[in-house]
Design an enzyme around this catalytic site. Structure first.
Site, PDB file in Angstrom:
ATOM      1  N   LYS A  11      26.419 135.627  26.988  1.00 21.91           N
ATOM      2  CA  LYS A  11      25.727 136.677  26.229  1.00 21.91           C
ATOM      3  C   LYS A  11      26.089 138.092  26.716  1.00 21.91           C
ATOM      4  O   LYS A  11      26.673 138.255  27.794  1.00 21.91           O
ATOM      5  CB  LYS A  11      24.219 136.433  26.329  1.00 21.91           C
ATOM      6  CG  LYS A  11      23.778 135.124  25.664  1.00 21.91           C
ATOM      7  CD  LYS A  11      22.254 134.976  25.690  1.00 21.91           C
ATOM      8  CE  LYS A  11      21.804 133.689  25.025  1.00 21.91           C
ATOM      9  NZ  LYS A  11      20.324 133.561  24.983  1.00 21.91           N
ATOM     10  N   PHE A  59      10.222 137.045  18.536  1.00 21.47           N
ATOM     11  CA  PHE A  59      11.327 137.694  19.246  1.00 21.47           C
ATOM     12  C   PHE A  59      12.638 137.699  18.453  1.00 21.47           C
ATOM     13  O   PHE A  59      13.651 138.169  18.952  1.00 21.47           O
ATOM     14  CB  PHE A  59      11.535 137.053  20.622  1.00 21.47           C
ATOM     15  CG  PHE A  59      11.829 135.567  20.602  1.00 21.47           C
ATOM     16  CD1 PHE A  59      13.103 135.096  20.289  1.00 21.47           C
ATOM     17  CD2 PHE A  59      10.843 134.643  20.914  1.00 21.47           C
ATOM     18  CE1 PHE A  59      13.381 133.746  20.285  1.00 21.47           C
ATOM     19  CE2 PHE A  59      11.109 133.288  20.919  1.00 21.47           C
ATOM     20  CZ  PHE A  59      12.388 132.840  20.590  1.00 21.47           C
ATOM     21  N   ARG A  87      22.904 122.269  29.790  1.00 24.36           N
ATOM     22  CA  ARG A  87      21.525 122.783  29.884  1.00 24.36           C
ATOM     23  C   ARG A  87      21.067 122.790  31.353  1.00 24.36           C
ATOM     24  O   ARG A  87      20.332 123.676  31.779  1.00 24.36           O
ATOM     25  CB  ARG A  87      20.581 121.921  29.039  1.00 24.36           C
ATOM     26  CG  ARG A  87      20.919 121.841  27.561  1.00 24.36           C
ATOM     27  CD  ARG A  87      20.496 123.007  26.734  1.00 24.36           C
ATOM     28  NE  ARG A  87      19.083 123.308  26.800  1.00 24.36           N
ATOM     29  CZ  ARG A  87      18.519 124.297  26.095  1.00 24.36           C
ATOM     30  NH1 ARG A  87      19.265 125.059  25.298  1.00 24.36           N
ATOM     31  NH2 ARG A  87      17.250 124.537  26.189  1.00 24.36           N
ATOM     32  N   THR A  93      15.022 128.661  30.154  1.00 26.05           N
ATOM     33  CA  THR A  93      15.149 129.861  29.317  1.00 26.05           C
ATOM     34  C   THR A  93      14.715 131.115  30.070  1.00 26.05           C
ATOM     35  O   THR A  93      15.407 132.135  30.047  1.00 26.05           O
ATOM     36  CB  THR A  93      14.280 129.707  28.048  1.00 26.05           C
ATOM     37  OG1 THR A  93      14.601 128.467  27.426  1.00 26.05           O
ATOM     38  CG2 THR A  93      14.518 130.849  27.078  1.00 26.05           C
ATOM     39  N   ASN A 114      19.366 136.410  29.019  1.00 25.48           N
ATOM     40  CA  ASN A 114      19.434 135.300  29.985  1.00 25.48           C
ATOM     41  C   ASN A 114      20.836 134.689  30.086  1.00 25.48           C
ATOM     42  O   ASN A 114      21.005 133.523  30.409  1.00 25.48           O
ATOM     43  CB  ASN A 114      18.364 134.251  29.669  1.00 25.48           C
ATOM     44  CG  ASN A 114      18.487 133.663  28.284  1.00 25.48           C
ATOM     45  OD1 ASN A 114      19.428 133.984  27.554  1.00 25.48           O
ATOM     46  ND2 ASN A 114      17.568 132.802  27.909  1.00 25.48           N
ATOM     47  N   HIS A 117      23.904 130.877  26.290  1.00 25.92           N
ATOM     48  CA  HIS A 117      23.305 129.987  25.285  1.00 25.92           C
ATOM     49  C   HIS A 117      23.983 128.632  25.405  1.00 25.92           C
ATOM     50  O   HIS A 117      25.182 128.560  25.664  1.00 25.92           O
ATOM     51  CB  HIS A 117      23.541 130.523  23.862  1.00 25.92           C
ATOM     52  CG  HIS A 117      23.265 129.489  22.807  1.00 25.92           C
ATOM     53  ND1 HIS A 117      22.002 129.293  22.290  1.00 25.92           N
ATOM     54  CD2 HIS A 117      24.070 128.565  22.218  1.00 25.92           C
ATOM     55  CE1 HIS A 117      22.050 128.279  21.425  1.00 25.92           C
ATOM     56  NE2 HIS A 117      23.295 127.834  21.367  1.00 25.92           N
TER      57      HIS A 117
HETATM   58  P1  GDP Z   1      17.213 128.356  24.978  1.00 21.19           P
HETATM   59  O1  GDP Z   1      17.547 127.097  24.199  1.00 21.19           O
HETATM   60  O2  GDP Z   1      16.920 128.078  26.433  1.00 21.19           O
HETATM   61  O3  GDP Z   1      18.264 129.441  24.823  1.00 21.19           O
HETATM   62  O4  GDP Z   1      15.836 128.942  24.390  1.00 21.19           O
HETATM   63  P2  GDP Z   1      15.265 129.092  22.909  1.00 21.19           P
HETATM   64  O5  GDP Z   1      16.076 128.302  21.915  1.00 21.19           O
HETATM   65  O6  GDP Z   1      13.795 128.823  22.983  1.00 21.19           O
HETATM   66  O7  GDP Z   1      15.420 130.635  22.593  1.00 21.19           O
HETATM   67  C1  GDP Z   1      16.650 131.185  22.179  1.00 21.19           C
HETATM   68  C2  GDP Z   1      16.865 132.510  22.894  1.00 21.19           C
HETATM   69  O8  GDP Z   1      15.858 133.425  22.474  1.00 21.19           O
HETATM   70  C3  GDP Z   1      16.711 132.455  24.415  1.00 21.19           C
HETATM   71  O9  GDP Z   1      17.854 132.008  25.099  1.00 21.19           O
HETATM   72  C4  GDP Z   1      16.398 133.909  24.745  1.00 21.19           C
HETATM   73  O10 GDP Z   1      17.585 134.712  24.733  1.00 21.19           O
HETATM   74  C5  GDP Z   1      15.517 134.303  23.550  1.00 21.19           C
HETATM   75  N1  GDP Z   1      14.096 134.131  23.837  1.00 21.19           N
HETATM   76  C6  GDP Z   1      13.400 132.967  24.020  1.00 21.19           C
HETATM   77  N2  GDP Z   1      12.102 133.198  24.243  1.00 21.19           N
HETATM   78  C7  GDP Z   1      11.952 134.550  24.168  1.00 21.19           C
HETATM   79  C8  GDP Z   1      10.837 135.427  24.301  1.00 21.19           C
HETATM   80  O11 GDP Z   1       9.692 135.002  24.519  1.00 21.19           O
HETATM   81  N3  GDP Z   1      11.084 136.764  24.157  1.00 21.19           N
HETATM   82  C9  GDP Z   1      12.333 137.255  23.895  1.00 21.19           C
HETATM   83  N4  GDP Z   1      12.492 138.588  23.776  1.00 21.19           N
HETATM   84  N5  GDP Z   1      13.397 136.475  23.771  1.00 21.19           N
HETATM   85  C10 GDP Z   1      13.225 135.133  23.909  1.00 21.19           C
END
Ligand code: GDP
Length: 140
Positions: A11, A59, A87, A93, A114, A117
């Site tokens: 990212k 978000f 993962r 996350t 973070n 992805h």
């Molecule tokens: P991942 O599979 O671990 O990447 O997590 P998710 O699929 O739940 O979320 C996708 C992406 O959205 C994450 O990698 C973060 O970049 C972002 N994200 C997730 N949760 C939050 C949140 O609570 N706030 C914000 N600003 N971004 C979030």
């Protein structure tokens, strides 16, 4: 154990800090092979299309704008149980919850920025890989 392919994205927070080599080393050390890779600048439309599954989340707007705030490196990782393995190497996350030694623990700036992805299942991996790569761009 099945040989799988998964879609990884390094990212903008990580490309901005010149961390792509260090992150790729984590994948390779874990036995994952980078069988396709390209550095690109996403448009807002492309980011929204990729994260369409999250378009109801609070978000979503911030996430898409973060993903176009700099370049990303899209890649296909291949290996035994590549989806789960990636993962594991990525970590949780939220970097505050990530295990020691994971990419997100060591490099992520926040729950949003973070660093990486990774696809979360076989069907999403297939869709996400095809979003970024054509068949001819993937070797291995
Ligand atoms: P991942 O599979 O671990 O990447 O997590 P998710 O699929 O739940 O979320 C996708 C992406 O959205 C994450 O990698 C973060 O970049 C972002 N994200 C997730 N949760 C939050 C949140 O609570 N706030 C914000 N600003 N971004 C979030």
């Amino acid at each position: 154990m099945a040989i799988e392919r998964t879609l990884s994205i390094i990212k903008p927070d990580a490309t901005r800090r010149n961390l792509t080599g260090q992150i790729n080393a984590r994948f390779e050390d874990a036995g994952l092979r980078i069988v396709a890779q390209k550095r690109i600048q996403l448009t807002l439309e492309q980011a929204q299309g990729f994260y369409a599954v999250h378009n109801e989340r609070a978000f979503f707007y911030d996430l898409c704008n973060f993903m176009i705030s700099g370049q990303v490196v899209a890649q296909v990782l291949e290996g035994k149980d590549a989806i789960a393995k990636n993962r594991e190497v990525m970590g949780a996350t939220n970097p505050a919850n990530a295990d020691e030694g994971t990419i997100r623990k060591d490099f992520a700036e926040s729950i949003e920025a973070n660093s990486v992805h990774g696809s979360d299942a076989l069907d999403t991996a297939a869709w996400e890989i095809s979003y970024f790569f054509s068949q001819i761009e993937i070797v291995g």
